[in-house]
Design a protein around this motif. Structure first.
Motif, PDB file in Angstrom:
ATOM      1  N   ASN A 162       0.857  -1.191   0.000  1.00  0.00           N
ATOM      2  CA  ASN A 162       0.000   0.000   0.000  1.00  0.00           C
ATOM      3  C   ASN A 162       0.888   1.234   0.000  1.00  0.00           C
ATOM      4  OD1 ASN A 162      -1.847   2.036   0.365  1.00  0.00           O
ATOM      5  ND2 ASN A 162      -2.840   1.144   2.149  1.00  0.00           N
ATOM      6  N   VAL A 163       0.893   1.951  -1.101  1.00  0.00           N
ATOM      7  CA  VAL A 163       1.682   3.188  -1.214  1.00  0.00           C
ATOM      8  C   VAL A 163       0.758   4.337  -1.631  1.00  0.00           C
ATOM      9  CG1 VAL A 163       3.875   2.054  -1.668  1.00  0.00           C
ATOM     10  CG2 VAL A 163       2.337   2.567  -3.570  1.00  0.00           C
ATOM     11  N   SER A 164      -0.501   4.256  -1.287  1.00  0.00           N
ATOM     12  CA  SER A 164      -1.459   5.290  -1.654  1.00  0.00           C
ATOM     13  C   SER A 164      -1.162   6.601  -0.937  1.00  0.00           C
ATOM     14  CB  SER A 164      -2.880   4.823  -1.320  1.00  0.00           C
ATOM     15  OG  SER A 164      -3.012   4.564   0.065  1.00  0.00           O
ATOM     16  N   CYS A 165      -1.681   7.690  -1.496  1.00  0.00           N
ATOM     17  CA  CYS A 165      -1.571   9.023  -0.889  1.00  0.00           C
ATOM     18  C   CYS A 165      -0.123   9.431  -0.682  1.00  0.00           C
ATOM     19  CB  CYS A 165      -2.342   9.080   0.435  1.00  0.00           C
ATOM     20  SG  CYS A 165      -4.080   8.678   0.300  1.00  0.00           S
ATOM     21  N   SER A 182      -0.759 -10.035  -3.718  1.00  0.00           N
ATOM     22  CA  SER A 182      -2.197 -10.214  -3.926  1.00  0.00           C
ATOM     23  C   SER A 182      -2.962  -8.891  -3.885  1.00  0.00           C
ATOM     24  CB  SER A 182      -2.775 -11.167  -2.875  1.00  0.00           C
ATOM     25  OG  SER A 182      -2.637 -10.626  -1.573  1.00  0.00           O
ATOM     26  N   THR A 183      -2.401  -7.883  -3.207  1.00  0.00           N
ATOM     27  CA  THR A 183      -3.067  -6.579  -3.106  1.00  0.00           C
ATOM     28  C   THR A 183      -2.062  -5.468  -3.386  1.00  0.00           C
ATOM     29  OG1 THR A 183      -4.625  -7.396  -1.445  1.00  0.00           O
ATOM     30  CG2 THR A 183      -4.358  -5.021  -1.611  1.00  0.00           C
ATOM     31  N   LEU A 184      -2.408  -4.595  -4.323  1.00  0.00           N
ATOM     32  CA  LEU A 184      -1.559  -3.454  -4.657  1.00  0.00           C
ATOM     33  C   LEU A 184      -2.421  -2.200  -4.677  1.00  0.00           C
ATOM     34  CD1 LEU A 184       1.111  -2.195  -5.588  1.00  0.00           C
ATOM     35  CD2 LEU A 184       0.474  -2.777  -7.947  1.00  0.00           C
ATOM     36  N   ASN A 185      -2.092  -1.237  -3.819  1.00  0.00           N
ATOM     37  CA  ASN A 185      -2.840   0.013  -3.724  1.00  0.00           C
ATOM     38  C   ASN A 185      -1.893   1.172  -4.013  1.00  0.00           C
ATOM     39  OD1 ASN A 185      -4.430   2.206  -3.131  1.00  0.00           O
ATOM     40  ND2 ASN A 185      -5.169   1.428  -1.178  1.00  0.00           N
ATOM     41  N   VAL A 186      -2.087   1.816  -5.159  1.00  0.00           N
ATOM     42  CA  VAL A 186      -1.255   2.964  -5.543  1.00  0.00           C
ATOM     43  C   VAL A 186      -2.133   4.194  -5.773  1.00  0.00           C
ATOM     44  CG1 VAL A 186       0.568   1.532  -6.517  1.00  0.00           C
ATOM     45  CG2 VAL A 186      -1.338   2.263  -7.974  1.00  0.00           C
ATOM     46  N   SER A 187      -3.295   4.232  -5.178  1.00  0.00           N
ATOM     47  CA  SER A 187      -4.246   5.323  -5.380  1.00  0.00           C
ATOM     48  C   SER A 187      -3.703   6.655  -4.862  1.00  0.00           C
ATOM     49  CB  SER A 187      -5.567   5.006  -4.667  1.00  0.00           C
ATOM     50  OG  SER A 187      -6.153   3.842  -5.174  1.00  0.00           O
ATOM     51  N   LYS A 188      -4.235   7.736  -5.416  1.00  0.00           N
ATOM     52  CA  LYS A 188      -3.936   9.093  -4.967  1.00  0.00           C
ATOM     53  C   LYS A 188      -2.447   9.397  -5.007  1.00  0.00           C
ATOM     54  CE  LYS A 188      -8.146   9.501  -2.237  1.00  0.00           C
ATOM     55  NZ  LYS A 188      -8.789   9.826  -0.972  1.00  0.00           N
ATOM     56  N   ALA A 211      -5.837   1.854  -8.239  1.00  0.00           N
ATOM     57  CA  ALA A 211      -4.989   2.918  -8.793  1.00  0.00           C
ATOM     58  C   ALA A 211      -5.826   4.146  -9.114  1.00  0.00           C
ATOM     59  CB  ALA A 211      -4.274   2.416 -10.043  1.00  0.00           C
ATOM     60  N   SER A 212      -6.786   4.460  -8.286  1.00  0.00           N
ATOM     61  CA  SER A 212      -7.661   5.613  -8.519  1.00  0.00           C
ATOM     62  C   SER A 212      -6.931   6.924  -8.255  1.00  0.00           C
ATOM     63  CB  SER A 212      -8.888   5.516  -7.614  1.00  0.00           C
ATOM     64  OG  SER A 212      -8.502   5.585  -6.249  1.00  0.00           O
ATOM     65  N   ASP A 213      -7.508   8.012  -8.763  1.00  0.00           N
ATOM     66  CA  ASP A 213      -7.013   9.368  -8.491  1.00  0.00           C
ATOM     67  C   ASP A 213      -5.544   9.529  -8.853  1.00  0.00           C
ATOM     68  OD1 ASP A 213      -9.378  10.709  -6.951  1.00  0.00           O
ATOM     69  OD2 ASP A 213      -9.184   8.729  -6.078  1.00  0.00           O
ATOM     70  N   ASN A 214      -5.220   9.157 -10.099  1.00  0.00           N
ATOM     71  CA  ASN A 214      -3.893   9.372 -10.647  1.00  0.00           C
ATOM     72  C   ASN A 214      -4.039  10.088 -11.989  1.00  0.00           C
ATOM     73  OD1 ASN A 214      -1.542   8.083  -9.024  1.00  0.00           O
ATOM     74  ND2 ASN A 214      -3.159   6.532  -8.899  1.00  0.00           N
ATOM     75  N   LEU A 215      -3.036   9.980 -12.849  1.00  0.00           N
ATOM     76  CA  LEU A 215      -3.056  10.603 -14.174  1.00  0.00           C
ATOM     77  C   LEU A 215      -2.852   9.548 -15.257  1.00  0.00           C
ATOM     78  CD1 LEU A 215      -0.749  13.640 -13.256  1.00  0.00           C
ATOM     79  CD2 LEU A 215      -3.247  13.632 -13.352  1.00  0.00           C
ATOM     80  N   ILE A 216      -3.260   8.338 -14.975  1.00  0.00           N
ATOM     81  CA  ILE A 216      -3.023   7.198 -15.868  1.00  0.00           C
ATOM     82  C   ILE A 216      -3.819   7.379 -17.165  1.00  0.00           C
ATOM     83  CG2 ILE A 216      -3.266   4.698 -16.115  1.00  0.00           C
ATOM     84  CD1 ILE A 216      -2.891   4.509 -13.070  1.00  0.00           C
ATOM     85  N   GLN A 217      -3.127   7.233 -18.290  1.00  0.00           N
ATOM     86  CA  GLN A 217      -3.753   7.487 -19.590  1.00  0.00           C
ATOM     87  C   GLN A 217      -4.122   6.212 -20.337  1.00  0.00           C
ATOM     88  OE1 GLN A 217      -1.262  10.170 -21.845  1.00  0.00           O
ATOM     89  NE2 GLN A 217      -0.883  11.487 -20.088  1.00  0.00           N
ATOM     90  N   GLU A 218      -3.570   5.080 -19.910  1.00  0.00           N
ATOM     91  CA  GLU A 218      -3.828   3.853 -20.666  1.00  0.00           C
ATOM     92  C   GLU A 218      -3.737   2.642 -19.748  1.00  0.00           C
ATOM     93  OE1 GLU A 218      -2.130   1.463 -24.633  1.00  0.00           O
ATOM     94  OE2 GLU A 218      -1.045   3.181 -23.798  1.00  0.00           O
ATOM     95  N   LEU A 219      -4.655   1.701 -19.963  1.00  0.00           N
ATOM     96  CA  LEU A 219      -4.614   0.413 -19.284  1.00  0.00           C
ATOM     97  C   LEU A 219      -4.240  -0.637 -20.313  1.00  0.00           C
ATOM     98  CD1 LEU A 219      -5.159  -1.470 -16.865  1.00  0.00           C
ATOM     99  CD2 LEU A 219      -7.550  -1.556 -17.584  1.00  0.00           C
ATOM    100  N   SER A 220      -3.198  -1.390 -20.026  1.00  0.00           N
ATOM    101  CA  SER A 220      -2.698  -2.374 -20.981  1.00  0.00           C
ATOM    102  C   SER A 220      -3.740  -3.449 -21.264  1.00  0.00           C
ATOM    103  CB  SER A 220      -1.422  -3.030 -20.430  1.00  0.00           C
ATOM    104  OG  SER A 220      -1.030  -4.125 -21.240  1.00  0.00           O
TER     105      SER A 220
END
Length: 592
Positions: A162-165, A182-188, A211-220
């Motif tokens: 968890n590396v969110s915020c 199993s769980t990856l949180n990179v939100s905000k 991965a919410s609240d980022n600037l991601i432009q594409e999902l593979s």
């Protein structure tokens, strides 16, 4: 005044002991001083009592958090060096310390760590972690990191990251080398993309990707190669397309792409409704049509087949359509507060603003509690929500009451600890002071039995009221306390198998949105439990009922809006509003 010989002799003997201990050095002298209750002011400020105790008792867990710890971190310029000598630790938490901006490289010496929680500080960097080969859980959320620590790809046991915020602009390649993730949180954060090697079948256990609240432009398009993916949240990013390959994720149950400006307007509308099943079906249809077909969703043949299935399901002889069956148990009727006179009013006193200011309420009918173990399953589910989304009651607290046993109007206010009396669940009437003292003793006894340094997570909520001159409570028309958040609710309004209508409250000290999110999750869980109970007819009949799903679970829940108001009658919040419950996957809302 004459001093008794016994006291005089004790004083003389103790003085002799204190003088003699200079022979054995300062350490020995401290022992006598502590025993005599003197000299504490001269203790070494670099010797933290929690660290000393953990070392002397060879403890496996250490938690350092909050303002007192933050003050010491600020004074010492960091954590004590002795902390890094606790090589037996398998759980270390240092949180809520804004003065903590960096960690010493000696962190690598704690090779037994399985969980490392460093959240809600102001860390700007973290040293290499590849020596922590036993590490399973790493929480670096709510800091000021601009890059992740080196060596993450070497953590073969890592299951939760968890590396969110934070302030991350990129994630390092190599996370695919963590086979148990199993769980990856990179939100905000400030991410513009996800690592190219993240969508790979090597991460065969990755079930949750946030991965919410980022600037991601594409999902593979390779996202379908994640065989265990169940939850995917890419809301509030810069996506313009959703790959059709997403529909090939066999276990995907919950997706969230709200807040993205998609080129396909029809898909965008479906996404904003958060109907996971419909979105995946639409993507599946687009993949079948192909780019030449315009990508406009399912084919006419698909629609015709589905329509025939629905007609067949409406026939007395025909079996219900699979989709209809699945949605039926997740149906919620929302009664507008103006459609019938309010059965209950809730007024909020201004004094709670300084204690626990946020409250959301509603009425729920249609929850199956009588058949078999339905009540027990609901209580277990509520406990699980307390542990998860409610942060073990530290973020929010849920309370459910039998509506028939409440006497309105209700008032959410405060009382002094010695004047707040409640008959807690399964206990006799006592004051809040007595109840908390009793719970603290029980928590301490449990801590000793489990040989831990700190009380269990289930009792951390007891600390939320430390030092508060007033405690929050919900009172009925007679002034009786029916709820004392975050501690307990009343035995007098406890739900049972015969409960037909529930009054549900969620309180929080964090935010109003937190209350709404928890209430959304609770109502969704109620729908799922209803569906489960209806499908298990043999268990439902254990109490002699003849449960007919068409007359119970298939009718869904009925949720009646409730207003919480100020003392002057002005509205604070109404739940559910038109913007609530929309993010619940698979939930069908009927507003009446």
């Amino acid at each position: 005044m004459r001093i008794p010989h016994s006291v005089l002799n004790w004083s003389i003997d103790r003085s002799i002991e204190l003088n003699q201990c200079t022979v054995y050095g300062t350490a020995c002298r401290k022992v006598f001083e502590e025993e005599a209750g003197i000299g504490t002011a001269s203790m070494d400020p670099h010797q933290w009592p929690e660290v000393v105790k953990a070392a002397s008792e060879k403890r496996r867990e250490l938690v350092l958090q909050g303002a007192p710890v933050d003050s010491r971190v600020g004074s010492a310029g960091g954590l004590p060096s002795a902390l890094y000598s606790l090589t037996l630790l398998n759980y270390l938490e240092v949180s809520q310390c804004p003065s903590l901006t960096q960690l010493h490289e000696d962190l690598r010496l704690l090779t037994s760590l399985q969980s490392l929680v460093l959240c809600r500080n102001k860390l700007m960097s973290v040293p290499r972690l590849d020596s922590l080969q036993a590490l399973k859980v790493l929480d670096l959320s709510v800091n000021e990191l601009t890059c992740l620590p080196e060596g993450l790809s070497g953590l073969k046991e890592l299951s939760s990251l968890n590396v969110s915020c934070n302030r991350l602009e990129a994630l390092p390649e190599g996370l695919s080398h963590c086979p148990k993730l199993s769980t990856l949180n990179v939100s905000k954060n400030r991410l513009c993309s996800l690592p190219t090697d993240l969508c790979t079948d090597r991460l065969e256990l990755l079930a949750t990707l946030l991965a919410s609240d980022n600037l991601i432009q594409e999902l593979s398009a390779d996202v379908h190669r994640l065989p265990a993916l169940k939850t995917l949240d890419l809301s509030n990013n810069k996506l313009s397309e959703i790959p059709t390959a997403l529909s090939d994720c066999a276990k995907l149950k919950e997706i969230n792409f709200k807040g993205n400006k998609l080129r396909d307007r029809r898909l965008e509308k479906m996404v904003n409704g958060c109907q996971t099943k419909s979105v995946l079906e639409y993507l599946r249809g687009k993949s079948r049509v192909g780019p030449e077909g315009g990508g406009d969703g399912p084919t006419k043949a698909d629609k015709s087949k589905r329509l025939q299935g629905k007609k067949k399901g409406s026939s007395p002889e025909g079996a219900a359509d699979t989709e209809t069956e699945e949605v039926a148990g997740l149906l919620v009727r929302v009664l507008h507060v103006s459609s019938r006179p309010p059965a209950l009013t809730v007024t909020v006193s201004p004094e709670v603003k300084q204690v626990r200011p946020y409250l959301v309420c509603c009425l729920v009918q249609g929850l199956l509690l009588k058949p078999g173990n339905a009540l027990k399953r609901f209580l277990v589910a509520q406990t699980k929500l307390h542990e998860d989304i409610c942060g073990k009651r530290t973020t929010a607290t849920i309370a459910t009451h039998d509506m028939r046993l409440l006497k309105g109007p209700l008032t959410y206010g405060v009382k002094p600890p010695t004047q707040l009396k409640i008959t807690a669940l399964g206990r006799k009437e006592m004051t809040a002071v007595e109840l908390i003292r009793l719970l603290q003793l029980e928590a301490e006894e449990l801590r000793k039995q489990r040989k831990r340094q700190n009380v269990t997570g289930l009792h951390k909520y007891l600390q939320l009221l430390d030092g508060q001159p007033l405690y929050p409570c919900l009172m009925d028309a007679e002034g009786r306390v029916v709820s004392f958040p975050p501690i307990t609710n009343s035995e007098h309004t406890k739900i049972s198998k015969d409960t037909c209508e529930l009054f549900v409250e969620v309180t929080s000290g964090s935010s109003l949105q937190t209350c709404k999110d928890v209430m959304d999750a609770l109502i969704l869980k109620m729908c799922e439990l209803n569906k489960f109970t209806a499908e298990r007819r043999e268990e439902a009949g254990s109490d002699g009922e003849d449960l007919n799903p068409s007359n119970s679970a298939l009718q869904g829940l009925t949720v009646t809006q409730l207003r919480t108001e100020e003392l002057d009658g002005s509205l604070k919040v109404v739940y559910p509003s038109k913007t609530d419950l929309g993010s619940c996957p698979g939930l069908t809302l009927l507003w009446e």
